[in-house]
Design an enzyme around this catalytic site. Structure first.
Site, short mmCIF file in Angstrom:
data_model
loop_
_atom_site.label_atom_id
_atom_site.label_comp_id
_atom_site.label_asym_id
_atom_site.label_seq_id
_atom_site.Cartn_x
_atom_site.Cartn_y
_atom_site.Cartn_z
N ARG A 34 6.86 15.72 -3.75
CA ARG A 34 7.28 16.31 -2.73
C ARG A 34 8.09 17.49 -2.99
O ARG A 34 8.15 18.75 -2.59
CB ARG A 34 7.57 15.20 -1.80
CG ARG A 34 7.26 14.22 -1.47
CD ARG A 34 5.55 14.23 -0.42
NE ARG A 34 5.28 12.72 0.19
CZ ARG A 34 4.06 12.15 -0.45
NH1 ARG A 34 3.67 13.83 -1.08
NH2 ARG A 34 3.60 11.26 -0.56
N GLU A 178 1.37 -3.65 5.72
CA GLU A 178 1.17 -2.62 5.82
C GLU A 178 -0.29 -2.34 5.15
O GLU A 178 -0.26 -2.12 3.87
CB GLU A 178 1.27 -1.73 5.36
CG GLU A 178 1.12 -0.01 4.92
CD GLU A 178 2.35 1.15 4.48
OE1 GLU A 178 3.22 1.20 4.09
OE2 GLU A 178 1.59 2.61 4.20
N LYS A 220 1.96 -2.12 10.49
CA LYS A 220 1.51 -0.36 10.15
C LYS A 220 0.46 -0.02 9.34
O LYS A 220 0.44 -0.42 8.14
CB LYS A 220 2.88 -0.30 9.07
CG LYS A 220 2.62 0.77 8.42
CD LYS A 220 4.13 1.62 7.90
CE LYS A 220 3.73 2.93 7.06
NZ LYS A 220 4.97 3.55 6.72
N SER A 261 1.31 7.70 8.29
CA SER A 261 0.10 8.93 8.80
C SER A 261 -0.77 9.25 7.52
O SER A 261 -1.78 9.87 8.28
CB SER A 261 1.12 10.20 8.68
OG SER A 261 2.31 10.45 7.54
N GLY A 262 -0.56 9.19 6.93
CA GLY A 262 -1.65 9.14 5.57
C GLY A 262 -2.07 10.86 5.38
O GLY A 262 -3.29 10.17 5.16
N GLY A 263 -1.38 11.93 5.20
CA GLY A 263 -2.24 12.59 5.18
C GLY A 263 -2.58 13.54 6.18
O GLY A 263 -3.04 14.63 6.31
N ARG A 293 5.64 12.19 5.30
CA ARG A 293 5.41 12.85 5.58
C ARG A 293 5.08 13.67 6.94
O ARG A 293 5.65 14.83 6.98
CB ARG A 293 3.58 13.06 4.34
CG ARG A 293 3.48 13.11 3.31
CD ARG A 293 2.61 12.73 2.51
NE ARG A 293 1.98 11.67 2.72
CZ ARG A 293 0.45 11.04 2.79
NH1 ARG A 293 -0.18 11.93 2.08
NH2 ARG A 293 -0.08 9.74 2.79
P1 13P Z 1 2.46 8.41 5.41
O1 13P Z 1 3.19 8.74 6.75
O2 13P Z 1 3.32 9.58 3.82
O3 13P Z 1 1.67 8.21 4.70
O4 13P Z 1 3.87 7.23 4.75
C1 13P Z 1 4.23 5.93 5.38
C2 13P Z 1 3.68 5.32 4.55
O5 13P Z 1 5.36 4.79 4.27
C3 13P Z 1 3.11 4.90 3.16
O6 13P Z 1 3.31 3.69 2.64
#
Ligand code: 13P
Length: 339
Positions: A34, A178, A220, A261-263, A293
């Protein structure tokens, strides 16, 4: 359960309509990636400065109720005396900690992954708790590719998540569970829905078997989306597919579902959450965020590693958090991006 009162208090402090979780728990290789995008070297000091920028953002607590930190950050300070977890809690943002040790291929199961970190977890949690952490996060990752994830992979991953969650509750930390079905790949939204449903169904079955109290955890999950190299889906389609899977798999006892958010781009992630909340009706759970992100990206671009940009970076983070606060109420409009 020994720490029942503490667990209940943490859930009360974290689950509020219109507030979500900021994921700032990037591992060293991930934060380096990042920072590279904004031409900043990743050192202990630059990482400390960036995490300090996040937790000291004025008024962030209006929209953010929890922050997930990385192990290194738990012990870092904002200035000479205040630790980063203390600074978060000073504005009523609950500090938490990512406790898994990342993924590796699952042996003898091509295409499946598994997350490490169960050995010595109880001891580590006791230390993290001393340093101020009140909740934990563990991520299992599923890639859609050919026949993967396999039934065996799905079951092995569910077992890990449930064992982690049980240890957390035993030690008095609220577990964020998650299971992330990645959006990378060519799959269509129907395949993503089918895999997400199978994954979550397995996770809740095994959580039950391991005596995990569903009232004292947060889920999550990923949203249900077409693969990144497939066509784009509109927010209403994402919301319908996501809610269908959640209603089939997530018991009403779970207080809050906080999406990763996953990308997705920041705007996409907010618009999709908004549509989910608009369609949710009287869903039993809060539908909120735990974005990494999609909350930090714009603020990082504004910061560029420069002290003189900190105030504007914080303003950018606050705006993104506010837009997501509106999305948690189904009141977001794309036109607000401009203001
Ligand atoms: P993102 O929202 O960037 O996917 O990150 C969340 C996260 O904690 C991934 O493990």
């Amino acid at each position: 359960m020994q720490y029942l009162d503490e667990l209940e208090a943490t859930i009360r402090d974290m689950v509020h309509k219109g507030r979500g979780i900021l994921a700032a728990d990037e591992s060293e290789p991930t934060i380096a990636k990042r920072f590279k995008a904004i031409k900043v070297d990743s050192t202990e000091e630059t990482r400390r400065i960036w995490r300090r920028v996040l937790v000291t953002t004025p008024s962030l607590c209006e929209y953010i109720s929890g922050i997930i930190l990385f192990e290194e950050t738990l012990g870092q300070k904002t200035n000479d005396v205040t630790t980063i977890p203390e600074a978060a809690w000073a504005q009523h943002i609950v500090p938490g900690i990512k406790v898994d040790k990342g993924k590796i291929p699952l042996a003898l199961s091509p295409g499946d992954l598994i997350t490490q970190g169960l050995d010595g977890l109880a001891e580590r949690l006791r230390e993290y708790k001393q340093q101020g952490a009140r909740f934990a996060k563990w991520r299992e990752v599923y890639t859609i590719d050919g026949h993967a994830p396999s039934r065996h992979g799905i079951e092995a991953n569910a077992e890990m998540l449930a064992r982690y969650a049980a240890v957390c509750q035993q030690e008095g930390l609220v577990p964020i569970v998650e299971p992330e079905v990645l959006m990378d790949g060519h799959h269509d939204i129907e395949r993503h829905a089918a895999v997400t449903e199978a994954v979550q169904q397995a996770v809740f079955e095994v959580l039950h078997r391991h005596h995990v109290r569903l009232e004292l955890m947060i889920l999550k999950p990923n949203m249900v989306l077409p693969g990144q190299s497939c066509r784009h889906a509109e927010p209403d389609e994402v919301a319908t597919a996501t809610l269908k899977v959640l209603r089939r798999t997530v018991p009403a006892a779970v207080p809050s579902i906080n999406f990763l958010s996953g990308g997705q781009s920041p705007e996409e992630a907010t618009a999709n959450l908004n549509a989910i909340n608009q369609q949710a009706g009287s869903a039993p759970w809060q539908l909120s965020i735990s974005y990494g992100r999609a909350l930090q990206q714009t603020a990082l671009q504004v910061w560029q590693g420069k002290a003189e940009n900190i105030k504007s970076a914080q303003a950018s983070l606050l705006k993104r958090a506010y837009l997501n606060h509106l999305a948690m109420r189904g009141e977001y409009q794309a036109a607000l991006e401009e203001g």
